[in-house]
Design a protein around this motif. Sequence first.
Motif, PDB file in Angstrom:
ATOM      1  N   TYR A 130      22.737 100.696  28.106  1.00  0.00           N
ATOM      2  CA  TYR A 130      21.691 101.321  27.286  1.00  0.00           C
ATOM      3  C   TYR A 130      22.305 102.155  26.160  1.00  0.00           C
ATOM      4  CZ  TYR A 130      17.493 100.012  29.833  1.00  0.00           C
ATOM      5  OH  TYR A 130      16.449  99.311  30.364  1.00  0.00           O
ATOM      6  N   MET A 185       0.740 108.528  40.117  1.00  0.00           N
ATOM      7  CA  MET A 185       0.850 107.065  40.101  1.00  0.00           C
ATOM      8  C   MET A 185       1.149 106.501  41.493  1.00  0.00           C
ATOM      9  SD  MET A 185       0.102 105.426  37.411  1.00  0.00           S
ATOM     10  CE  MET A 185       0.947 103.860  37.257  1.00  0.00           C
ATOM     11  N   PHE A 200      -1.640  94.650  36.895  1.00  0.00           N
ATOM     12  CA  PHE A 200      -2.286  94.603  38.221  1.00  0.00           C
ATOM     13  C   PHE A 200      -3.807  94.645  38.096  1.00  0.00           C
ATOM     14  CE2 PHE A 200       1.851  96.718  39.190  1.00  0.00           C
ATOM     15  CZ  PHE A 200       2.398  95.662  39.896  1.00  0.00           C
ATOM     16  N   ALA A 236      16.858  96.738  34.037  1.00  0.00           N
ATOM     17  CA  ALA A 236      16.611  97.638  35.167  1.00  0.00           C
ATOM     18  C   ALA A 236      16.224  96.853  36.420  1.00  0.00           C
ATOM     19  CB  ALA A 236      15.527  98.658  34.803  1.00  0.00           C
ATOM     20  N   PHE A 241       0.222  98.998  34.234  1.00  0.00           N
ATOM     21  CA  PHE A 241      -0.394  98.670  35.518  1.00  0.00           C
ATOM     22  C   PHE A 241      -1.838  98.204  35.334  1.00  0.00           C
ATOM     23  CE2 PHE A 241       2.351 100.769  39.032  1.00  0.00           C
ATOM     24  CZ  PHE A 241       3.480 100.209  38.475  1.00  0.00           C
ATOM     25  N   LYS A 256      18.184  96.580  39.993  1.00  0.00           N
ATOM     26  CA  LYS A 256      17.587  96.810  41.317  1.00  0.00           C
ATOM     27  C   LYS A 256      17.939  95.666  42.260  1.00  0.00           C
ATOM     28  CE  LYS A 256      13.189  97.758  40.252  1.00  0.00           C
ATOM     29  NZ  LYS A 256      11.778  98.153  40.384  1.00  0.00           N
ATOM     30  N   LEU A 279       3.336 103.608  31.623  1.00  0.00           N
ATOM     31  CA  LEU A 279       3.388 102.935  32.928  1.00  0.00           C
ATOM     32  C   LEU A 279       1.971 102.647  33.440  1.00  0.00           C
ATOM     33  CD1 LEU A 279       5.391 101.987  35.142  1.00  0.00           C
ATOM     34  CD2 LEU A 279       5.016 104.168  36.287  1.00  0.00           C
ATOM     35  N   THR A 280       1.062 103.614  33.267  1.00  0.00           N
ATOM     36  CA  THR A 280      -0.327 103.418  33.679  1.00  0.00           C
ATOM     37  C   THR A 280      -0.956 102.276  32.889  1.00  0.00           C
ATOM     38  OG1 THR A 280      -0.391 105.802  34.015  1.00  0.00           O
ATOM     39  CG2 THR A 280      -2.486 104.655  34.134  1.00  0.00           C
ATOM     40  N   ILE A 311      19.788 107.109  27.361  1.00  0.00           N
ATOM     41  CA  ILE A 311      19.408 106.268  28.509  1.00  0.00           C
ATOM     42  C   ILE A 311      17.961 106.553  28.910  1.00  0.00           C
ATOM     43  CG2 ILE A 311      21.798 106.210  29.355  1.00  0.00           C
ATOM     44  CD1 ILE A 311      20.927 108.075  31.622  1.00  0.00           C
ATOM     45  N   TYR A 324      24.217 101.455  38.492  1.00  0.00           N
ATOM     46  CA  TYR A 324      23.387 102.252  37.591  1.00  0.00           C
ATOM     47  C   TYR A 324      24.220 102.918  36.505  1.00  0.00           C
ATOM     48  CZ  TYR A 324      19.430 101.251  40.553  1.00  0.00           C
ATOM     49  OH  TYR A 324      18.447 100.590  41.237  1.00  0.00           O
ATOM     50  N   SER A 382      12.499  99.715  30.135  1.00  0.00           N
ATOM     51  CA  SER A 382      12.987  99.772  31.518  1.00  0.00           C
ATOM     52  C   SER A 382      11.814  99.832  32.496  1.00  0.00           C
ATOM     53  CB  SER A 382      13.905 100.980  31.711  1.00  0.00           C
ATOM     54  OG  SER A 382      13.207 102.182  31.461  1.00  0.00           O
ATOM     55  N   LEU A 383      10.661 100.355  32.033  1.00  0.00           N
ATOM     56  CA  LEU A 383       9.491 100.459  32.918  1.00  0.00           C
ATOM     57  C   LEU A 383       8.911  99.090  33.246  1.00  0.00           C
ATOM     58  CD1 LEU A 383       7.737 103.527  31.297  1.00  0.00           C
ATOM     59  CD2 LEU A 383       9.234 103.460  33.289  1.00  0.00           C
ATOM     60  N   LYS A 428      14.242 102.093  25.389  1.00  0.00           N
ATOM     61  CA  LYS A 428      14.388 102.784  26.679  1.00  0.00           C
ATOM     62  C   LYS A 428      13.144 102.592  27.549  1.00  0.00           C
ATOM     63  CE  LYS A 428      15.464 106.638  24.640  1.00  0.00           C
ATOM     64  NZ  LYS A 428      15.575 108.101  24.718  1.00  0.00           N
ATOM     65  N   SER A 440      10.399  96.834  34.522  1.00  0.00           N
ATOM     66  CA  SER A 440      10.934  96.437  35.831  1.00  0.00           C
ATOM     67  C   SER A 440       9.887  96.658  36.921  1.00  0.00           C
ATOM     68  CB  SER A 440      12.196  97.229  36.151  1.00  0.00           C
ATOM     69  OG  SER A 440      11.926  98.604  36.223  1.00  0.00           O
ATOM     70  N   ALA A 441       8.963  97.598  36.678  1.00  0.00           N
ATOM     71  CA  ALA A 441       7.936  97.885  37.685  1.00  0.00           C
ATOM     72  C   ALA A 441       6.883  96.786  37.758  1.00  0.00           C
ATOM     73  CB  ALA A 441       7.270  99.229  37.388  1.00  0.00           C
ATOM     74  N   VAL A 498      24.535 100.238  33.967  1.00  0.00           N
ATOM     75  CA  VAL A 498      23.274 100.108  33.232  1.00  0.00           C
ATOM     76  C   VAL A 498      23.169 101.205  32.170  1.00  0.00           C
ATOM     77  CG1 VAL A 498      20.768 100.222  33.411  1.00  0.00           C
ATOM     78  CG2 VAL A 498      22.073  98.984  35.131  1.00  0.00           C
ATOM     79  N   ALA A 499      23.546 102.438  32.555  1.00  0.00           N
ATOM     80  CA  ALA A 499      23.497 103.549  31.598  1.00  0.00           C
ATOM     81  C   ALA A 499      24.392 103.245  30.404  1.00  0.00           C
ATOM     82  CB  ALA A 499      23.931 104.847  32.281  1.00  0.00           C
TER      83      ALA A 499
END
Lengths: 217, 225
Positions: free
Chosen positions: B200, A171, B80, B176, B76, B180, B72-73, A64, B193, B165-166, B162, B168-169, B196-197
């Motif tokens: 996955y 972050m 963004f 994911a 963004f 939410k 993730l950075t 996961i 959740y 899932s990021l 996996k 979603s941000a 969701v697990a």
Amino acid sequence: MSFAKLWSIIHEPLFWAAIASLKIALSALLIGLVLGLAIALARMNPNRHLSRAAVAYIEFLRGIPALILLFLIYFGLAAVGIRFSSLQAAIIGLGLNASAYLAEVYRAGLEAVPKGQTEAARAIGMRRGQVLRWIVLPQALAISLPPIGNVAISLIKDTSVASLIAAPDLMLRANDLSSQTFKPLEIYLVVGAIYFVICFPLSLVVRALEKRGERKT
Amino acid sequence: MMDGAVVTPEMLLYLLRTLLIGAGATIWLTAASLVVAVVLGFGLALMRLSDSKVLQGIARVYLEIFRNIPILTQLFVIYFGLSRYGIMLPATVAATLGFGLNGASMLSEVFRSAILSVDRGQREAGLAIGLTSRQAFRLLILPQAARTAIPPIGNYAIGLLKDTSLASAVAVPEIAMRAKMLVAETYLSTEIYMMVAVVYLALSLPLARLTALAERRFSPHRSAA
């Protein structure tokens, strides 16, 4: 706003946030190192129930996303009355996640120590616990050092995920600053540079360790 | 404490249906990103193996940058960051691009070592029977390298699945994100959740089995025998 002006506003908060991220990574790494060793030993235990439970633990956590694990710990457990702060949830979640990867790293290291080492130590009268503590573990750890380094680097990068449960990391601070200054591109690029400055030297160290290991074998 | 919605079989069915729609998006995002990563990664591998020092250098710099910054950075910056300067990519496009660019850095090393693992004699034999250098690469080296690369590509795909899932941000409606939204709607965070697990796991465990199988079948030591 010029970049110099922006820099004067953001450099200090980002510096401290980077320190906070490193603290999260280090705490999670400690949990992962201790728990991972226990899981690896359980996995290699002759007791089938114990080793099966360890396999299930490893497969669940590796199957996961870290984000879902953090959501489960932070939001899921809160709904059944177990409350952690976002920082605690992040450290626990990233630590559990790392422990599953480190368990496999340890196992590979332990299996790579020649059987003759154990037999020789037993022959000179050491007990099983002593053999593990003084003969097998030190050698296994030396073998495992480069992959442990790789897990540590991933962990530092993964702390960014903690921001998604609002844990105070680099972050999250970047998100705040970007909504205050309306300069998301500049801020996330600076944040990327900060992660790079931390992770790149570590990658070089790990690669050097890997090279040294290859030469020995 | 807010009371959660009552967990009836109908409710569970509703949750599951919504999550499975999200899982579909997760699979699409993973597949699309994988394609981008494979294409770009192959290009980078060729750059690293080329004779040009400049191309080698560019590929090296690209690799180090993308591997040492959190995904993730990177997402963004693309989503963004660029939108502030008028480059507004739809969330799904931004995520596919982000994962693809990131994955290329991982896969380029996979391709490079797979190509290098093919015995030099293969190329020499090809040249000896009159193939051009290009033909030898395309007809002899690539097919063998592709076999070697399959298991590590599988491992990368599991990680990618996996990592999506990021997305979603940045508001990609994958699983994911759906979760939410469902939690905001029903407060059933534990149940949702956990589901969701399970989803996955249902995706990643078979993929891991398949990769392990490919490892046994395609490892260079085996195929030589």
